[in-house]
Write an enzyme that holds these catalytic residues in place. Structure first.
Site, PDB file in Angstrom:
ATOM      1  CE  LYS A  70      -4.486  -2.247   2.684  1.00  0.00           C
ATOM      2  NZ  LYS A  70      -5.148  -1.760   3.601  1.00  0.00           N
ATOM      3  CD  GLU A  71       1.720   4.411  -4.430  1.00  0.00           C
ATOM      4  OE1 GLU A  71       2.850   3.792  -4.747  1.00  0.00           O
ATOM      5  OE2 GLU A  71       1.520   4.348  -5.584  1.00  0.00           O
ATOM      6  CE  LYS A  83       1.023  10.799  -7.883  1.00  0.00           C
ATOM      7  NZ  LYS A  83       0.347  10.107  -8.757  1.00  0.00           N
TER       8      LYS A  83
END
Length: 161
Positions: A70-71, A83
Site C-alpha cells: 500500500k502506498e 507528487k
C-alpha cells in the site's frame, strides 16, 4: 543505507496536460488497465486522488520484488507539479526498507513540451543491504512510456477536432 534512482522522458505535450495525467489518480487507472504484465491490480483504498490517498498495488506474477504493497500520497504540489507517494504497508517495508518513496515531477520545458521525471528514494537497514538490488527504475520507465503514448494519442485526437 540510502539510495536513489531516477528516470526522465520528454513529452510533446504542455506540462499542464502531463500533470492532469500524472498528478492524481488518472495514471493509476491507466496503469491498472493497460499494464497487466506489470500490475495485476491497482486498487483505491481511500481518498480521491488528493493528499492522503491510499492505493494498493498488486504486481503481476513473475515481477521481481514484493508481490504487493500500500502506498500513500504524501505530497502533492500542483504549482510545482510534484507528487510523492510512500509505501505505508507491506512490500518493501517487509524487506527491511524503512523508506520507499516515489516522486513524479512534471517540468515545463516550453509551451508544447515537458519532462516527466520519476524518482525512487529509499532507506534500508544495513542488515538488509542486499535487498537494494530489488529497487528498479524499470517499472517507472514502463509507466512513463505508457503515459507518453497516452498523452500523444490524446493530443492527436484533440488536434483532429
Amino acid at each position: 543505507m540510502f539510495g536513489e534512482v531516477e528516470h526522465e522522458v520528454e513529452l510533446q505535450v504542455p506540462a499542464s496536460d502531463a500533470w492532469d495525467l500524472f498528478g492524481g489518480l488518472e495514471i493509476g487507472k491507466l496503469v491498472g488497465r493497460e499494464l497487466p504484465q506489470l500490475f495485476e491490480k491497482v486498487e483505491l483504498i481511500q481518498g480521491d486522488g488528493g493528499l492522503g490517498t491510499v492505493l494498493k498495488l498488486t504486481f503481476a506474477p513473475g515481477v521481481p520484488g514484493p508481490t504487493n504493497y500500500k502506498e500513500k500520497f504524501t505530497k502533492i504540489d500542483n504549482e510545482k507539479r510534484i507528487k510523492e507517494t510512500e509505501v505505508v504497508e507491506g512490500g518493501y517495508l517487509d524487506l527491511g526498507f524503512t523508506l520507499f518513496r516515489v516522486r513524479f515531477e512534471v517540468i515545463e520545458k516550453c509551451e508544447e513540451s515537458s519532462i516527466f521525471k520519476s524518482t525512487i528514494e529509499y532507506e534500508l537497514k544495513e542488515e538488509n543491504a542486499s535487498n537494494a538490488s530489488l529497487v528498479s527504475v524499470q517499472p517507472l520507465v514502463t509507466i512513463a512510456e505508457l503515459g507518453k503514448n497516452y498523452l500523444n494519442k490524446n493530443k492527436v485526437a484533440k488536434e483532429a477536432k
